[in-house]
Design a protein around this motif. Structure first.
Motif, short mmCIF file in Angstrom:
data_model
loop_
_atom_site.label_atom_id
_atom_site.label_comp_id
_atom_site.label_asym_id
_atom_site.label_seq_id
_atom_site.Cartn_x
_atom_site.Cartn_y
_atom_site.Cartn_z
N ASP A 17 23.67 8.93 60.98
CA ASP A 17 24.31 9.94 60.12
C ASP A 17 24.89 9.28 58.88
O ASP A 17 24.74 9.78 57.76
CB ASP A 17 25.42 10.67 60.88
CG ASP A 17 24.88 11.52 62.02
OD1 ASP A 17 24.28 12.57 61.74
OD2 ASP A 17 25.07 11.13 63.18
N ALA A 18 25.56 8.13 59.09
CA ALA A 18 26.16 7.39 57.96
C ALA A 18 25.08 6.92 56.99
O ALA A 18 25.26 7.00 55.78
CB ALA A 18 26.98 6.22 58.49
N ILE B 218 34.35 12.68 60.25
CA ILE B 218 33.43 12.23 61.31
C ILE B 218 33.74 13.02 62.57
O ILE B 218 34.90 13.17 62.96
CB ILE B 218 33.58 10.72 61.53
CG1 ILE B 218 33.19 9.98 60.24
CG2 ILE B 218 32.74 10.25 62.72
CD1 ILE B 218 33.58 8.54 60.18
N TRP C 235 33.10 5.05 59.91
CA TRP C 235 33.55 5.07 58.51
C TRP C 235 33.34 3.70 57.86
O TRP C 235 32.83 3.61 56.74
CB TRP C 235 35.01 5.50 58.43
CG TRP C 235 35.56 5.58 57.05
CD1 TRP C 235 35.16 6.42 56.04
CD2 TRP C 235 36.60 4.79 56.49
NE1 TRP C 235 35.91 6.21 54.91
CE2 TRP C 235 36.81 5.21 55.16
CE3 TRP C 235 37.41 3.77 57.01
CZ2 TRP C 235 37.76 4.64 54.33
CZ3 TRP C 235 38.37 3.21 56.18
CH2 TRP C 235 38.53 3.64 54.86
N ASP D 68 28.57 11.88 65.80
CA ASP D 68 28.06 11.15 64.64
C ASP D 68 27.71 9.72 65.03
O ASP D 68 28.37 9.11 65.87
CB ASP D 68 29.07 11.16 63.49
CG ASP D 68 29.14 12.50 62.80
OD1 ASP D 68 28.17 13.28 62.88
OD2 ASP D 68 30.18 12.78 62.18
N MET E 115 28.55 14.43 60.56
CA MET E 115 29.35 13.80 59.53
C MET E 115 29.36 14.74 58.33
O MET E 115 28.36 15.36 58.00
CB MET E 115 28.72 12.45 59.17
CG MET E 115 29.55 11.56 58.35
SD MET E 115 28.83 9.88 58.34
CE MET E 115 29.98 9.13 57.23
#
Length: 146
Positions: A41-42, A33, A106, A37, A1
């Motif tokens: 990662d987020a 992205i 996202w 991912d 990401m």
């Protein structure tokens, strides 16, 4: 990401002539992205964004976080961050995750930012967007989870 963070005095996203997200002082996040991912990662990037000290204190040093200045987030999905221009003159986007993979991550990322106590406005995933911002500083930081 991959996220390109721009500190902004104000910013907005318009789709088909309609404002879909707008902030006063805060960060504009252009969010890319890739295939591998995950929510981890987020989470990593959301915590990093919330904790960064990119706002000036009384002595003019970057020493204050976004919550300390009551800043907001404008999050914009941007698959072109994974554009590869090493060969030829037209970018290759094979490193960008397909929409069915990227959109849920996202959305998760935006919720992870909200869980950090931040106000989050967004663009529209997959739409052609006009992004307007006043880059404050200018301050631009690239954050990668890998």
């Amino acid at each position: 990401m991959k996220v390109v963070l721009q500190r902004s005095g104000n910013a907005s996203v318009t789709v088909d002539g309609e404002v879909t997200g707008a902030i006063r002082k805060g960060y504009v996040l252009l969010v890319g992205i890739t295939h591998d991912d995950t929510e981890q990662d987020a989470d990593y990037i959301a915590k990093k964004v919330a904790g960064l000290r990119l706002w000036e204190d009384e002595e003019g040093k970057m020493n204050r976080s976004i919550d300390e200045v009551e800043g907001e987030i404008l999050s914009v999905s941007q698959f072109t961050l994974y554009g590869d221009v090493r060969k030829g003159r037209r970018p290759s986007f094979i490193e960008a995750a397909r929409p069915d993979k990227a959109e849920p991550i996202w959305n998760y990322f935006n919720e992870a930012l909200r869980e950090q106590g931040l106000t989050v406005e967004t663009g529209v995933f997959g739409a052609m967007m006009d992004v307007s911002l006043v880059n404050d500083g200018p301050v631009t930081i690239i954050i990668e989870s890998k």
